[in-house]
Design a protein around this motif. Sequence first.
Motif: not given
Length: 385
Positions: A37-38, A41, A286-287, A290, A334, A337-338, A341
């Motif tokens: 997930w990261s 992101g 993900a946050f 990003a 960020a 981007v979240a 998701v």
Amino acid sequence: MDSDAISFVSLGMLVLDELHLPSGRVLRDGIGGSGAWSMLGARIATGPRDAKQVGSFIVAGHDFPESAAQAIRELGVTLEMVVDPTRESTRGKLVYHDEAFNNKTFNYLTTPLQPTPAQLPRNLLAAKAFHMLLPPEAVMIQVPELLRRRKEAGIGALPLLVWEPLPWKCTPENMEAHKAACKLVTVFSPNHLELLGLYGIAKTNSTEESIRQSPEDRVESQQTVIERCAAELLGGVAADGWQGMLVVRAAEMGCFAKSASGLSRSFRPYHKDQKIVVDATGAGNAFLGALAVSLVAAAQKNPGRATQQQAVVMMVAVPANGDAIQISDAIVRASVVASFVIEQIGLPCRTSVEGANGEEQWNGDTFRARYERMADVTSGGLLSS
């Protein structure tokens, strides 16, 4: 960005998820875990042109499906894998217990394969930024190991280190361990429940609810308590010389950022309408991916600083007016981007628009379009694009 350099790598795991939906349907070999997930992101924030600057590092077992590896390759990132033929890949079972997807449980089906700095190939070892989801005692081991390996490889510059704590470790008895580990990283980012857990404060899941604290038995809004605890935690670590930044991710409340040098600001989430939120799994990871690449990109616009990595650390530690704007801009990116998701179960849908000015789309919208909308609302257009 420098096309030959890796901007970001996560030391989190890629987990092959077995998703049990409320309907009874089971989806197997879904891509999940903090590492995946990261990475995603960071990739959304970076865009397709510079996708190779995002590193995906996977420690896999003998049964890792080619379909999962191919899905990551299609993102255009730099994929490196270490395969242990004697082990099974990291697999988990994620069960959704209600149609709203709010009530869910997770457990590992195999023994997790946790990446470590010792396993990184040199191209990823030299990354400008790293994300890690670890307990504090592991941070105290892995960060020095990472820096030692970089020094041995002739990589002298400091990387940006973003640390996300393990939820079940965020208890009052582990507070001092978390403070000690903070001093080794650039950004410490618990979510609001983890931050409250460190203070032993009753946890609620609604912005509208209040929190009753003992021993004063004082009732305050959850957001007020979050900001007060963040200030107290940062003050305790900064008193010992830490010059990093605390970013508290707070779901529908957005996030709150506070640095040792005086930056203190709340940020709204992109989606204010909670009906849009389908599943928040992976949004925090993900946050942070990003955020890391956005801070690196911002630092590269600062001439006259010794290295890009050191510029990131300096930007967080000493935010002059311009730096404060750049940090805020990175957090806005960020948050955007979240937003992609949380709109579905699993990874957002990626498509490309044909034509000379065609842009990559996620869930039918572009990162740039959402960024421009949110930057305008957040700062009246003051944030850089």
